[in-house]
Write a protein that holds these residues in place. Sequence first.
Motif, PDB file in Angstrom:
ATOM      1  N   GLN A 154     154.817   9.947  38.555  1.00  0.00           N
ATOM      2  CA  GLN A 154     153.971   9.868  37.573  1.00  0.00           C
ATOM      3  C   GLN A 154     154.222  11.115  36.735  1.00  0.00           C
ATOM      4  O   GLN A 154     154.232  12.186  37.249  1.00  0.00           O
ATOM      5  CB  GLN A 154     152.685   9.836  38.247  1.00  0.00           C
ATOM      6  N   LEU A 155     154.632  10.901  35.387  1.00  0.00           N
ATOM      7  CA  LEU A 155     154.814  11.735  34.363  1.00  0.00           C
ATOM      8  C   LEU A 155     154.067  11.362  33.140  1.00  0.00           C
ATOM      9  O   LEU A 155     154.122  10.054  32.922  1.00  0.00           O
ATOM     10  CB  LEU A 155     156.521  11.817  34.272  1.00  0.00           C
ATOM     11  N   THR A 156     153.922  12.305  32.512  1.00  0.00           N
ATOM     12  CA  THR A 156     153.221  12.190  31.056  1.00  0.00           C
ATOM     13  C   THR A 156     154.666  12.477  30.219  1.00  0.00           C
ATOM     14  O   THR A 156     155.190  13.349  30.472  1.00  0.00           O
ATOM     15  CB  THR A 156     152.403  13.109  30.744  1.00  0.00           C
ATOM     16  N   PHE A 157     154.866  11.609  29.022  1.00  0.00           N
ATOM     17  CA  PHE A 157     156.073  11.787  28.226  1.00  0.00           C
ATOM     18  C   PHE A 157     155.520  11.901  26.807  1.00  0.00           C
ATOM     19  O   PHE A 157     154.514  11.385  26.476  1.00  0.00           O
ATOM     20  CB  PHE A 157     156.914  10.445  28.354  1.00  0.00           C
ATOM     21  N   GLY A 158     156.561  12.351  26.136  1.00  0.00           N
ATOM     22  CA  GLY A 158     156.249  12.598  24.670  1.00  0.00           C
ATOM     23  C   GLY A 158     157.528  12.986  24.044  1.00  0.00           C
ATOM     24  O   GLY A 158     158.848  12.853  24.640  1.00  0.00           O
ATOM     25  N   ALA A 159     157.701  12.864  22.785  1.00  0.00           N
ATOM     26  CA  ALA A 159     158.755  12.922  21.810  1.00  0.00           C
ATOM     27  C   ALA A 159     158.534  13.901  20.861  1.00  0.00           C
ATOM     28  O   ALA A 159     157.156  13.818  20.283  1.00  0.00           O
ATOM     29  CB  ALA A 159     159.114  11.589  21.202  1.00  0.00           C
ATOM     30  N   GLN A 160     159.153  14.881  20.527  1.00  0.00           N
ATOM     31  CA  GLN A 160     158.880  16.108  19.607  1.00  0.00           C
ATOM     32  C   GLN A 160     160.280  16.115  18.576  1.00  0.00           C
ATOM     33  O   GLN A 160     161.319  16.021  18.990  1.00  0.00           O
ATOM     34  CB  GLN A 160     158.717  17.507  20.475  1.00  0.00           C
ATOM     35  N   PHE A 161     159.632  16.308  17.151  1.00  0.00           N
ATOM     36  CA  PHE A 161     160.567  16.297  16.224  1.00  0.00           C
ATOM     37  C   PHE A 161     160.349  17.768  15.323  1.00  0.00           C
ATOM     38  O   PHE A 161     159.398  18.105  15.285  1.00  0.00           O
ATOM     39  CB  PHE A 161     160.646  15.403  15.329  1.00  0.00           C
ATOM     40  N   ALA A 183     157.000   8.586  11.976  1.00  0.00           N
ATOM     41  CA  ALA A 183     156.231   9.580  11.297  1.00  0.00           C
ATOM     42  C   ALA A 183     156.772  10.548  10.669  1.00  0.00           C
ATOM     43  O   ALA A 183     156.530  11.104   9.568  1.00  0.00           O
ATOM     44  CB  ALA A 183     154.966  10.149  12.160  1.00  0.00           C
ATOM     45  N   PHE A 184     158.097  10.879  11.282  1.00  0.00           N
ATOM     46  CA  PHE A 184     158.743  12.220  10.764  1.00  0.00           C
ATOM     47  C   PHE A 184     159.725  11.705   9.772  1.00  0.00           C
ATOM     48  O   PHE A 184     159.982  12.444   8.810  1.00  0.00           O
ATOM     49  CB  PHE A 184     159.709  12.592  11.832  1.00  0.00           C
ATOM     50  N   GLY A 185     159.973  10.301   9.649  1.00  0.00           N
ATOM     51  CA  GLY A 185     161.043   9.903   8.653  1.00  0.00           C
ATOM     52  C   GLY A 185     162.481  10.075   9.096  1.00  0.00           C
ATOM     53  O   GLY A 185     163.456  10.363   8.209  1.00  0.00           O
ATOM     54  N   TRP A 186     162.816  10.093  10.426  1.00  0.00           N
ATOM     55  CA  TRP A 186     163.875  10.063  11.088  1.00  0.00           C
ATOM     56  C   TRP A 186     165.107   9.261  10.453  1.00  0.00           C
ATOM     57  O   TRP A 186     166.022   9.763  10.191  1.00  0.00           O
ATOM     58  CB  TRP A 186     163.988   9.924  12.498  1.00  0.00           C
ATOM     59  N   ARG A 217     158.287  21.616   9.472  1.00  0.00           N
ATOM     60  CA  ARG A 217     157.443  20.503   9.976  1.00  0.00           C
ATOM     61  C   ARG A 217     157.639  20.223  11.372  1.00  0.00           C
ATOM     62  O   ARG A 217     158.887  20.457  11.902  1.00  0.00           O
ATOM     63  CB  ARG A 217     157.881  19.141   9.293  1.00  0.00           C
ATOM     64  N   ALA A 218     156.578  19.855  12.187  1.00  0.00           N
ATOM     65  CA  ALA A 218     157.007  19.472  13.441  1.00  0.00           C
ATOM     66  C   ALA A 218     156.071  18.063  13.732  1.00  0.00           C
ATOM     67  O   ALA A 218     154.716  18.076  13.403  1.00  0.00           O
ATOM     68  CB  ALA A 218     156.597  20.542  14.639  1.00  0.00           C
ATOM     69  N   VAL A 219     156.652  17.156  14.445  1.00  0.00           N
ATOM     70  CA  VAL A 219     155.618  15.930  14.862  1.00  0.00           C
ATOM     71  C   VAL A 219     156.207  15.754  16.412  1.00  0.00           C
ATOM     72  O   VAL A 219     157.096  15.612  16.754  1.00  0.00           O
ATOM     73  CB  VAL A 219     156.143  14.760  13.995  1.00  0.00           C
ATOM     74  N   GLY A 232     168.841  22.671  -2.182  1.00  0.00           N
ATOM     75  CA  GLY A 232     168.635  23.757  -2.945  1.00  0.00           C
ATOM     76  C   GLY A 232     169.234  24.969  -2.030  1.00  0.00           C
ATOM     77  O   GLY A 232     170.388  25.044  -1.583  1.00  0.00           O
ATOM     78  N   ASP A 233     168.591  25.870  -2.109  1.00  0.00           N
ATOM     79  CA  ASP A 233     168.795  27.258  -1.421  1.00  0.00           C
ATOM     80  C   ASP A 233     168.742  26.862   0.213  1.00  0.00           C
ATOM     81  O   ASP A 233     169.202  28.119   0.857  1.00  0.00           O
ATOM     82  CB  ASP A 233     168.256  28.299  -1.925  1.00  0.00           C
ATOM     83  N   TRP A 234     168.096  25.743   0.622  1.00  0.00           N
ATOM     84  CA  TRP A 234     167.784  25.719   1.883  1.00  0.00           C
ATOM     85  C   TRP A 234     168.511  24.780   2.759  1.00  0.00           C
ATOM     86  O   TRP A 234     168.897  23.934   2.436  1.00  0.00           O
ATOM     87  CB  TRP A 234     166.252  25.294   1.825  1.00  0.00           C
ATOM     88  N   LEU A 235     169.148  25.250   3.786  1.00  0.00           N
ATOM     89  CA  LEU A 235     169.939  24.324   4.735  1.00  0.00           C
ATOM     90  C   LEU A 235     168.651  23.922   5.331  1.00  0.00           C
ATOM     91  O   LEU A 235     167.881  24.538   6.168  1.00  0.00           O
ATOM     92  CB  LEU A 235     170.776  25.217   5.806  1.00  0.00           C
ATOM     93  N   VAL A 236     168.594  22.293   5.809  1.00  0.00           N
ATOM     94  CA  VAL A 236     167.824  21.821   6.231  1.00  0.00           C
ATOM     95  C   VAL A 236     168.321  21.027   7.689  1.00  0.00           C
ATOM     96  O   VAL A 236     169.402  20.553   7.509  1.00  0.00           O
ATOM     97  CB  VAL A 236     167.065  20.472   5.608  1.00  0.00           C
ATOM     98  N   GLY A 237     167.600  21.171   8.624  1.00  0.00           N
ATOM     99  CA  GLY A 237     168.069  20.488   9.925  1.00  0.00           C
ATOM    100  C   GLY A 237     166.975  19.869  10.625  1.00  0.00           C
ATOM    101  O   GLY A 237     165.659  20.276  10.723  1.00  0.00           O
ATOM    102  N   TRP A 238     167.250  18.582  10.973  1.00  0.00           N
ATOM    103  CA  TRP A 238     166.298  17.930  11.815  1.00  0.00           C
ATOM    104  C   TRP A 238     166.749  17.651  13.383  1.00  0.00           C
ATOM    105  O   TRP A 238     167.933  17.618  13.544  1.00  0.00           O
ATOM    106  CB  TRP A 238     166.082  16.548  11.251  1.00  0.00           C
ATOM    107  N   GLY A 239     165.826  17.917  14.352  1.00  0.00           N
ATOM    108  CA  GLY A 239     166.145  17.726  15.667  1.00  0.00           C
ATOM    109  C   GLY A 239     164.947  17.079  16.556  1.00  0.00           C
ATOM    110  O   GLY A 239     163.814  17.209  15.833  1.00  0.00           O
ATOM    111  N   CYS A 240     165.279  16.607  17.497  1.00  0.00           N
ATOM    112  CA  CYS A 240     164.195  16.026  18.318  1.00  0.00           C
ATOM    113  C   CYS A 240     164.578  16.278  19.828  1.00  0.00           C
ATOM    114  O   CYS A 240     165.658  16.657  20.254  1.00  0.00           O
ATOM    115  CB  CYS A 240     164.124  14.561  18.295  1.00  0.00           C
TER     116      CYS A 240
END
Length: 734
Positions: free
Chosen positions: A589-596, A411-414, A612-614, A427-435
């Motif tokens: 027993q744990l609930t898991f997720g992944a966040q970007f 969904a994030f387009g990783w 953006r956050a996914v 352009g003028d923006w430094l873009v960073g992606w993390g998870c």
Amino acid sequence: MADTLFPKATGTMGQPYRRYEAIEKVNGSATYASDVKLAKTAHAYLLTSKIGRGVIRSLDLIKASMIPGVIDILTHQTVGDEIKQTQALYSGGYVADSVRPLGSAEIAYWGQPVAMVVAESFEIAREAAGKIDISYDILEPASSFDSAAAEMEALEPMNMAVGDFSAAFAGAPVKIDARYSTPVQHHNAMELFATQCVWDGDHLTVYEPGQYLNNIKYGLAEQLGIDAERIRIINRYVGGAFGAKGFLTQRTALVAIAARRLGRPVKLVATREQGFFLSAYRAETRHHVQLAADPTGRLIATRHEGWEITSRADTLALGGNAITLRLYACPNIEGRVNVAKTDRSTPGFMRGPGEVPYGFAFESALDELAYALDLDPIELRRVNDTQVEPIAGLPYTSRSLMQCFDAAGTAFGWEKRTAAPGSMRDGDWLVGWGCAAAFYPTQVGNSAARVRLSSDGRVHVSSAGHELGQGMYTMMAQVAAEQLGVPIEQVTVSLGDTDLPPAIVAGGSAGTASVATAIMAACDAIRRRLGLDGAGNGNAVAAMQKSGLGTIEEFAETRAHGLPPESVQGMYRGRVAMSGGVHLPDRAQLTFGAQFAEVRIHARTRELRVSRAVGAFAAGRIINPRTAHGQLVGGMIWGISSALHEQTEIDPRNASYINANLADYLLPVNADIADVQAIMVPEEDNLVNAAGVKGVGEVGTVGMAAAIANAVYHATGKRLRDLPLRIEHVLEEA
Ligand code: MOS
């Protein structure tokens, strides 16, 4: 009584119904604790300590008492032993901190109540409180970790060890050794800390927002030295809680005593500033994380040591490394927890209490390791994914971590990411992606519920659960509707009253799982009485009509997996009985997720934004996708806030909070939150509880801060290890 008769969901437990109480909340007719109108109410105002540690030398009440309309002033001289000593929740008791309200002249922390004025109006009480003269003998307080007066303590019972960490780490080819920190943060829900008390003879009714009504009831009975059966606590709606309203605070017994002395109802609404001292908060933490891997990314050694703040009076240790060190397969593991005793009010639970700070440190370190290995951070987690937790070797009941990474990553387009830091400039923006991974223990507690079925098909369901905004009313209606096969419009719900069957604390993300299970058991009992085998749902009303009965009412109590039989009786005395997570003998027993997260940092001004956050989360059965979605998105927004904005500033001279108000405590506004997407990954887990619910209350916050810090590194090449992340921390490129 987990039983075999629970039928599978046929649909109602899974629909995005609108909130049961939506209309009342929108039109303003929902009555919160301070909205309840009682005849002849007197108004109270707290005066709180303006020193961090010491002793009250003198109290001059003359000017205050002379103000017309002042009725009473409670101080340690007039309360003293009237309130009995009780234990903090962490020591098996009920209170947020074990300092006795107005119990003595001693001051344990800044903001501790030192007097309570009762008057004919709020304004008079406030004016009089300002005219009380106090002098103190001041001692130097320990405000935080580095204070000379802080006492450090290693909590050895919380040690964890598997294999030989030191040897494995020393010999490993790729390693990370880094320190992280997180700040003090306060949850200040919209609804203030309010209490109204009214006596009728020797019976006391308390209107107070809380996450655990029976905790207030039994704790207050202990403080006042009266039979708990004479106390009733009511709160039909709570205006946000997040952990801050899970305890009995300093205020309640004082209001109860004032009302008893006066023979009139007394109302207290603590100020916004007082809310920063009255209840639990997230204290600052420090972390040392060491990770070692082989060149393919397989973990060889992991170590996570944490330092936490507690108070002089009570020891609270969240120990989130009990989970971080179990997230990934590894043969050599070591964990340590330390606390610093300080002169602060006892910290406590705040959404994802141990998971948020420990998760930030561990999932940041994992990202550092991915860069050191030149490996994609998702692949690093995939290489070390496991269905068995690595410390005790217990199987996870279900674990969909990588499914979450795949769903959120897509969904994030990783796949469009280029790995080198600074390589995705726009352009003028430094873009960073993390998870980062998100996780939260699946905890379940004992609960009770009563369900009534009438021959006209109407259903009433009741349990002393709590509506915090998370959707408890709606969930309860959905479960009963489905289990008895009636349309949801025919179900009414009662909650928020200690006269109802006891329910679990609305905390630990355990509310829905626990209360749903009790409702299912009560519905099951109704079906049995109607001679149904539990396999079909649609015929309870028909069977009812045929039976010639007018009404059937059934009560049920449930015991969660892993809890001893006596815990059910404890539930009736306001004892928290909750189990799960990583503290069961037979399974994890744990609930898991992944966040970007995508961050954008302006090349010249260094303005720092999360654009953006996914997140994707697998939490077993989702009873109401609408309210669950609200929980997850709200959690993610809080995660952004906790990464970029929130920090309570401490004045080290007197251990006070400088920005104890909502003007100076930095919070995000709409313009700070651009695009937040929460995905619910389907997951079936029939082990966690009869409802198959794992809970979504807290997991949404847990991975956000690390994902954002990891994205900041990707944008700038600068590794930030201390929250919050602010413009001044990204002033230069690495
Ligand atoms: Mo939550 S911090 O258990 O309300």
